[in-house]
Write a protein that holds these residues in place. Structure first.
Motif, mmCIF file in Angstrom:
data_model
loop_
_atom_site.group_PDB
_atom_site.id
_atom_site.type_symbol
_atom_site.label_atom_id
_atom_site.label_comp_id
_atom_site.label_asym_id
_atom_site.label_seq_id
_atom_site.Cartn_x
_atom_site.Cartn_y
_atom_site.Cartn_z
ATOM 1 N N ARG A 49 5.361 4.166 1.671
ATOM 2 C CA ARG A 49 5.002 2.952 0.946
ATOM 3 C C ARG A 49 5.385 1.734 1.777
ATOM 4 O O ARG A 49 6.529 1.571 2.185
ATOM 5 N N ARG A 50 4.408 0.887 2.002
ATOM 6 C CA ARG A 50 4.655 -0.341 2.759
ATOM 7 C C ARG A 50 5.026 -1.462 1.787
ATOM 8 O O ARG A 50 4.271 -1.773 0.862
ATOM 9 N N TRP B 64 8.739 0.192 5.645
ATOM 10 C CA TRP B 64 8.305 1.378 4.894
ATOM 11 C C TRP B 64 9.457 1.755 3.980
ATOM 12 O O TRP B 64 10.546 2.085 4.428
ATOM 13 N N HIS C 297 2.605 9.537 1.103
ATOM 14 C CA HIS C 297 3.317 9.770 2.355
ATOM 15 C C HIS C 297 4.402 8.725 2.590
ATOM 16 O O HIS C 297 5.548 9.037 2.897
ATOM 17 N N GLU D 286 0.832 -1.205 0.000
ATOM 18 C CA GLU D 286 0.000 0.000 0.000
ATOM 19 C C GLU D 286 0.868 1.257 0.000
ATOM 20 O O GLU D 286 2.006 1.249 0.443
ATOM 21 N N TRP D 287 0.286 2.312 -0.558
ATOM 22 C CA TRP D 287 0.804 3.668 -0.394
ATOM 23 C C TRP D 287 -0.133 4.383 0.574
ATOM 24 O O TRP D 287 -1.354 4.247 0.484
ATOM 25 N N GLU D 288 0.417 5.143 1.480
ATOM 26 C CA GLU D 288 -0.401 5.926 2.410
ATOM 27 C C GLU D 288 -0.260 7.409 2.122
ATOM 28 O O GLU D 288 0.781 7.859 1.633
ATOM 29 N N GLY D 289 -1.314 8.164 2.418
ATOM 30 C CA GLY D 289 -1.259 9.616 2.283
ATOM 31 C C GLY D 289 -2.328 10.203 1.396
ATOM 32 O O GLY D 289 -2.655 11.379 1.502
#
Length: 261
Positions: A217-218, A237, A215, A203-206
């Motif tokens: 990247r996991r 991350w 924000h 996933e990408w967060e933000g």
């Protein structure tokens, strides 16, 4: 037998000054402008002089603390393959601790590499030699010169695909004798792999509903290979909010506290 002319002193001094003080793009242009024979000798002169001496007892290179649960250290002489959706980022992550610790690295055949991203991740680009393209005729001598001078050599898929089986064997033999580490991004071609680091982006967060910025990247990393007894997995991350490699702390995980008084 006629003696080959030595590389011009001003070329070598200019290359050293570039690595030490100039922007990375200038280093690339300097290497590209040198004739093949001078380029090889210049890499030896610049990197070989300033790379730390490898003693017999120093069998490993350091790894970033975030990766140590998965890869405690890089064993000298090994070849590591990075594959998956974050293969290039994984290869850069393996370069962080060695270059920060004083070792030199070389990257071959990856002109699209983001230097700013590498710097944010923690790679010491002042100790990294970048060769964006390598003519097939120059590959044997150029790669040998690079292996002689640096501890970590990163090769692109296109570079490995151009290696004949005999050249691949000679290259790995030289890496083993010199105590370096070979990192392959993508297909290994005729090279023999000791460890394989497989990445998948979870996933990408933000980003919100039509707003926000990426924000962090996991990435899930899985380690396999003939030098690894069993497959292991570790989430990180890559990159974290600051651009650097950061650990994933799972909810409910117990974080040990340290006494301060």
């Amino acid at each position: 037998m006629s003696r080959q002319p030595e590389p011009r002193r001003e070329n070598i001094e200019h290359l050293f000054d570039s690595v030490a003080a100039m922007a990375l793009e200038s280093v690339r242009r300097t290497l590209a402008d040198l004739p093949p024979a001078e380029r090889q000798r210049a890499v030896r002169a610049v990197v070989g002089e300033h790379a730390p001496l490898t003693l017999a007892r120093e069998r490993t290179l350091p790894v970033h603390p975030v990766l140590q649960p998965l890869v405690p250290a890089l064993t000298r002489g090994h070849t590591v393959q990075c594959t998956g959706t974050a293969a290039m980022s994984c290869a850069l992550a393996l370069m962080v601790a060695p270059t920060q610790g004083g070792s030199w690295a070389g990257v071959v055949g990856i002109p699209e590499l983001g230097v700013a991203a590498a710097t944010e991740l923690g790679v010491a680009v002042s100790r990294t030699v970048f060769i964006s393209t390598l003519a097939e005729a120059d590959a044997p001598n150029a790669l040998s010169a690079l292996v002689d001078g640096v501890d970590v050599v990163v090769l692109s898929r296109a570079t490995t695909a151009a290696l004949s089986p005999s050249l691949a064997r000679r290259l790995q033999t030289r890496v083993q004798s010199r105590g370096g580490v070979l990192v392959v991004v993508g297909s290994a071609g005729a090279l023999s792999i000791d460890l394989q680091l497989v990445s998948s982006v979870h996933e990408w967060e933000g980003l919100g509903h039509g707003h926000g910025h990426l924000h962090r990247r996991r990435v899930s990393l899985q380690l396999d290979g003939r030098r690894h007894a069993r497959s292991t997995r570790h989430d990180v991350w890559l990159p974290g909010p600051t651009g650097a490699l950061e650990p994933v702390v799972h909810e409910g995980a117990v974080v040990p506290l340290r006494r301060t008084g």
